[in-house]
Enzyme design. Structure first.
Site, PDB file in Angstrom:
ATOM      1  N   ASP A 118       0.828  -1.216   0.000  1.00 50.11           N
ATOM      2  CA  ASP A 118       0.000   0.000   0.000  1.00 50.11           C
ATOM      3  C   ASP A 118       0.860   1.262   0.000  1.00 50.11           C
ATOM      4  OD1 ASP A 118       0.790  -0.824   2.686  1.00 50.11           O
ATOM      5  OD2 ASP A 118      -0.392   0.906   3.383  1.00 50.11           O
ATOM      6  N   GLU A 119       0.287   2.336  -0.608  1.00 48.75           N
ATOM      7  CA  GLU A 119       0.851   3.686  -0.511  1.00 48.75           C
ATOM      8  C   GLU A 119       2.342   3.753  -0.827  1.00 48.75           C
ATOM      9  OE1 GLU A 119      -2.130   5.751   2.659  1.00 48.75           O
ATOM     10  OE2 GLU A 119      -0.566   4.487   3.518  1.00 48.75           O
ATOM     11  N   ALA A 120       2.736   3.036  -1.871  1.00 48.21           N
ATOM     12  CA  ALA A 120       4.153   3.054  -2.261  1.00 48.21           C
ATOM     13  C   ALA A 120       4.390   4.275  -3.144  1.00 48.21           C
ATOM     14  CB  ALA A 120       4.515   1.764  -2.982  1.00 48.21           C
TER      15      ALA A 120
END
Ligand code: IFG
Length: 491
Positions: free
Chosen positions: A310-312
């Site tokens: 997530d949220e890379a």
């Protein structure tokens, strides 16, 4: 009859009563260690609740005056987790196809008994009022709608103040509501919470702090294995999450060589997201991932390892796809299936890989690839969301989540492209940016987790807030007796 949560598939009262006495025995099928353990669990609960010392004995068939736990006589249609609970004036029979079903039948039996009996540890038998021990005669047939009924605990932003004991307390409360998955978010920017023997600084350095500079901490592998075993004794699978390639500042701060420029960043104690990334082009990154996944797989009896994804936001798109594709291969090489947040649906998912929906349409894309999905819609299931504007704890980026809002959704109706057949089940995450103690955890988790448990277990047909809220109010006494620090049940 006491209110049961999650609501059983069917319950028909037959108008009489059964009373437990100190002559009541617990009987189990012979030659089955799991049944002996479940019998012991029930005897232990009855002993703590009422001071009884009820013997657990084997019996070829149910007999009068007994609570019988048996793997014979249950309909095959009840599956691996269903059960039949029959209470007559003579006794109780819980029949199931598999031990898990018996364990869930025992939780229903607990809820049929007066709530005040929970948490009465230390009461002696003589001051137990026999009337406490009378339950209505009833026939219950029950089985879950979804196989994945879970909660996620983020131990990275804050490490539980009570360590292993806090997690065991949560496991015990989850078991009462038939939840069967505990996803532990073990690593993030602010903390690495599991010792990895081949990379010890991850925990020693990466686990030394927490949000706001609060005390750090981490699980040794022995402690973690103990949690896995304890959860398994309550028929709960622990699902470990190593969040990659973003949310990795704790790892990057622990080993300079993991950073593209060879320089380790400082430990991070704020609550921003999306600023960190492993170095996708360095081969040591994949040695790191392989070593970590190898050690985590050895500690994971269940089929899934969660690898985050997530949220890379600091990992270029093409690098992210390349990296997560390799991670998927590494997870499979270690005999496990990959679970990841839905952003990972940007890669070609291998058969058996699954994604967790939290906030966008990528899970629908995964389902279109034939992958399975766990539903954790932030606007309904994120337990770190405030109940309302007066809630001191928690965040509100996904909006306030009242007790009603946490209940009023259906997994098969969240995203058009995700049909029930693609849904493994539901999971409610508790992120701990603002949560430090067990008391604060319980305030955010309870009672909303009870609604999630019902969404995961009970039939969709007929489910309504209007009906549920009355049953939920009936659980205040039980949560009170258990000493749970819960938010008022209905606003
Ligand atoms: N989103 C982040 C979490 C956490 C959360 C807090 C996911 C998958 C917001 N990622 O939810 O790390 O910060 O509500």
């Amino acid at each position: 009859m006491n209110p049961i949560i999650p609501l059983p598939v069917s319950a028909v009262e037959t108008g009489a009563a059964f009373t437990l006495t100190d002559n009541t025995t617990i009987t189990i099928d012979a030659n089955n260690d799991e049944l002996a353990a479940i019998g012991g669990y029930l005897a232990g609960w009855l002993g703590a609740a009422g001071g009884w010392e009820l013997p657990v004995t084997t019996a070829a068939a149910p007999r009068a005056g007994a609570i019988a736990l048996t793997l014979s006589g249950a309909d095959a249609s009840l599956g691996a987790e269903g059960y039949q609970l029959t209470v007559t004036p003579e006794g109780v029979v819980i029949a199931a196809n598999r031990p898990a079903g018996l364990f869930y039948g025992v939780q229903t039996l607990r809820q049929l008994l007066p709530a005040e009996l929970e948490g009465q540890a230390g009461r002696s038998a003589q001051d137990v009022n026999l009337a406490d021990w009378t339950i209505p005669t009833v026939v219950i047939r029950d089985a879950p709608r979804f196989g994945w009924r879970g909660m996620m605990l983020d131990v990275a932003r804050h490490f539980p103040a009570g360590g292993v004991e806090d997690v065991k307390r949560l496991i015990d409360l989850m078991a009462l509501y038939k939840l069967n998955r505990l996803h532990l978010h073990l690593t993030d920017d602010q903390g690495w919470r599991l010792m990895i023997e081949s990379w010890p600084r991850l925990a020693e350095v990466g686990g030394s702090m927490a949000v706001d500079g609060d005390p750090g901490g981490y699980f040794t592998q022995a402690e973690y294995a103990g949690l896995v075993a304890y959860a398994a004794s309550r028929y709960i699978d622990v699902v470990p999450e190593i969040d990659l390639p973003g949310h990795t500042n704790a790892a990057l701060a622990s080993y300079p060589e993991l950073n593209c420029d060879g320089t380790a960043p400082d430990l991070y104690t704020d609550i921003g997201v999306g600023f960190s990334s492993l170095c996708i082009d360095k081969e040591i990154t994949y040695q790191f991932v392989d070593d970590v996944i190898r050690e985590v797989a050895a500690l994971t009896p269940g089929p899934f390892i969660h690898v985050g994804g997530d949220e890379a936001l600091s990992t270029p798109e093409a690098d992210y796809v390349r990296f997560m594709t390799r991670v998927q291969q590494i997870v499979q090489a270690h005999g496990k299936q990959m679970l990841a947040w839905e952003e990972a649906a940007r890669i070609e998912l291998a058969p058996g890989s699954a994604v967790q929906h939290w906030h966008d349409e990528m899970a629908a894309h995964a389902a279109s690839q034939g992958a399975q999905v766990i539903m954790s819609p932030a606007a309904h299931s994120y337990l770190d969301m405030k109940y309302d504007d007066t809630t001191a704890l928690g965040l509100n980026w996904a909006g306030n989540v009242s007790v009603e809002k946490a209940y009023s959704w259906d997994p098969a109706a969240v995203q058009p492209g995700i049909a029930e057949s693609a849904i493994l089940g539901v999971e409610a995450p508790l992120w701990t940016e603002t949560v430090r103690t067990l008391e604060e955890l319980e305030y955010l988790v309870f009672p909303r987790l009870l609604g999630i448990a019902e969404i995961g277990w009970s039939p969709a047909a007929g489910r309504s807030w209007k009906e549920y809220r009355v049953r939920l109010a009936g659980h205040a006494a039980r949560l009170e007796a258990l000493g749970v620090n819960f938010h008022p049940l209905v606003e």
